[in-house]
Design an enzyme around this catalytic site. Structure first.
Site, PDB file in Angstrom:
ATOM      1  N   GLY A   1       0.839  -1.195   0.000  1.00 11.26           N
ATOM      2  CA  GLY A   1       0.000   0.000   0.000  1.00 11.26           C
ATOM      3  C   GLY A   1       0.867   1.236   0.000  1.00 11.26           C
ATOM      4  O   GLY A   1       1.959   1.251  -0.553  1.00 11.26           O
ATOM      5  N   CYS A   2       0.398   2.262   0.653  1.00 15.71           N
ATOM      6  CA  CYS A   2       1.124   3.530   0.727  1.00 15.71           C
ATOM      7  C   CYS A   2       2.485   3.332   1.389  1.00 15.71           C
ATOM      8  O   CYS A   2       2.570   2.760   2.471  1.00 15.71           O
ATOM      9  CB  CYS A   2       0.287   4.536   1.516  1.00 15.71           C
ATOM     10  SG  CYS A   2       1.136   6.095   1.776  1.00 15.71           S
ATOM     11  N   PHE A   3       3.533   3.822   0.760  1.00 18.48           N
ATOM     12  CA  PHE A   3       4.862   3.616   1.332  1.00 18.48           C
ATOM     13  C   PHE A   3       5.073   4.369   2.635  1.00 18.48           C
ATOM     14  O   PHE A   3       5.936   4.006   3.419  1.00 18.48           O
ATOM     15  CB  PHE A   3       5.993   3.885   0.341  1.00 18.48           C
ATOM     16  CG  PHE A   3       5.961   5.164  -0.461  1.00 18.48           C
ATOM     17  CD1 PHE A   3       5.423   6.337   0.008  1.00 18.48           C
ATOM     18  CD2 PHE A   3       6.513   5.169  -1.733  1.00 18.48           C
ATOM     19  CE1 PHE A   3       5.422   7.498  -0.747  1.00 18.48           C
ATOM     20  CE2 PHE A   3       6.537   6.322  -2.506  1.00 18.48           C
ATOM     21  CZ  PHE A   3       5.982   7.492  -2.006  1.00 18.48           C
ATOM     22  N   TRP A   4       4.282   5.392   2.906  1.00 19.60           N
ATOM     23  CA  TRP A   4       4.405   6.078   4.198  1.00 19.60           C
ATOM     24  C   TRP A   4       4.126   5.108   5.340  1.00 19.60           C
ATOM     25  O   TRP A   4       4.773   5.148   6.373  1.00 19.60           O
ATOM     26  CB  TRP A   4       3.430   7.243   4.297  1.00 19.60           C
ATOM     27  CG  TRP A   4       3.586   8.331   3.288  1.00 19.60           C
ATOM     28  CD1 TRP A   4       4.682   8.629   2.530  1.00 19.60           C
ATOM     29  CD2 TRP A   4       2.595   9.287   2.932  1.00 19.60           C
ATOM     30  NE1 TRP A   4       4.426   9.714   1.730  1.00 19.60           N
ATOM     31  CE2 TRP A   4       3.147  10.145   1.956  1.00 19.60           C
ATOM     32  CE3 TRP A   4       1.290   9.509   3.353  1.00 19.60           C
ATOM     33  CZ2 TRP A   4       2.443  11.199   1.397  1.00 19.60           C
ATOM     34  CZ3 TRP A   4       0.588  10.565   2.786  1.00 19.60           C
ATOM     35  CH2 TRP A   4       1.162  11.406   1.823  1.00 19.60           C
ATOM     36  N   CYS A   5       3.131   4.232   5.148  1.00 18.17           N
ATOM     37  CA  CYS A   5       2.758   3.260   6.184  1.00 18.17           C
ATOM     38  C   CYS A   5       3.858   2.231   6.384  1.00 18.17           C
ATOM     39  O   CYS A   5       4.265   1.952   7.516  1.00 18.17           O
ATOM     40  CB  CYS A   5       1.479   2.525   5.794  1.00 18.17           C
ATOM     41  SG  CYS A   5       0.017   3.560   5.670  1.00 18.17           S
TER      42      CYS A   5
END
Length: 179
Positions: free
Chosen positions: A14-18
């Site tokens: 998913g989102c690489f921030w997570c």
């Protein structure tokens, strides 16, 4: 445990921030870089291009870790436990191939371990795991504003609503493995 055994892993959930925020907390992880891999468009893609879903790239992180402290298998178990590997091309409200669940292996040994972990984890999910296991393709580092995103923006809405609960789950499941 003599010396260090530094290895590299590239994963997307998913989102690489997570994913970045999760692995910045793990003992033995030395670096975590947000970026892109797995696309068909040549050259370094931009975040805007990735978000279009047209490049084929996934948002991923590339991390280096000391395998004498945390194994590749343990990293993959944490990865599987902190995202939903059963939803094709989506994580929560993030939808598109750029948010797919993927393990880009660097060696045949990593491929074998990844396939074994997916088999082991299958019983923990009601739906089939759709995580891709594929050879590493070129990795492109994301723009500077995407690095250390959660640490720099913990009060931002997405961070507090999506990432903070992931970190809480991580602490509950793997507290002894965290910094």
């Amino acid at each position: 445990m003599e010396g260090k055994n530094i290895q590299t892993a590239t994963i997307g959930g998913g989102c690489f921030w997570c994913t970045e925020a999760v692995f910045q907390e793990v003992k033995g992880v030395k670096t975590v870089i947000s970026g892109y891999s797995g696309g068909t468009v040549p050259g370094k893609p931009t975040y805007r291009e990735i978000c279009s879903g047209l490049t084929g790239h996934a948002e991923v992180i590339q991390l280096t870790f000391d395998a004498n402290v945390v194994s590749f298998e343990e990293i993959l178990i944490m990865f599987m436990a902190t995202h939903d590997p059963t939803t094709l091309n989506r994580q929560g409200a993030d939808v598109g191939t750029q948010y797919r669940s993927v393990i880009f292996y660097h060696t045949e040994e990593q491929r074998t371990i990844a396939e074994a972990v997916l088999q082991q984890m299958a019983d923990y999910y009601e739906e089939p795991i759709v995580t891709e296991v594929t050879a590493l393709e070129p990795f492109y580092e994301a723009e500077a504003e995407h690095q250390d995103y959660y640490r720099s923006n913990p009060q931002q809405g997405y961070c507090s609503y999506v990432i903070t609960p992931k970190l809480t789950k991580l602490r509950q499941l793997f507290g002894e493995k965290l910094k």
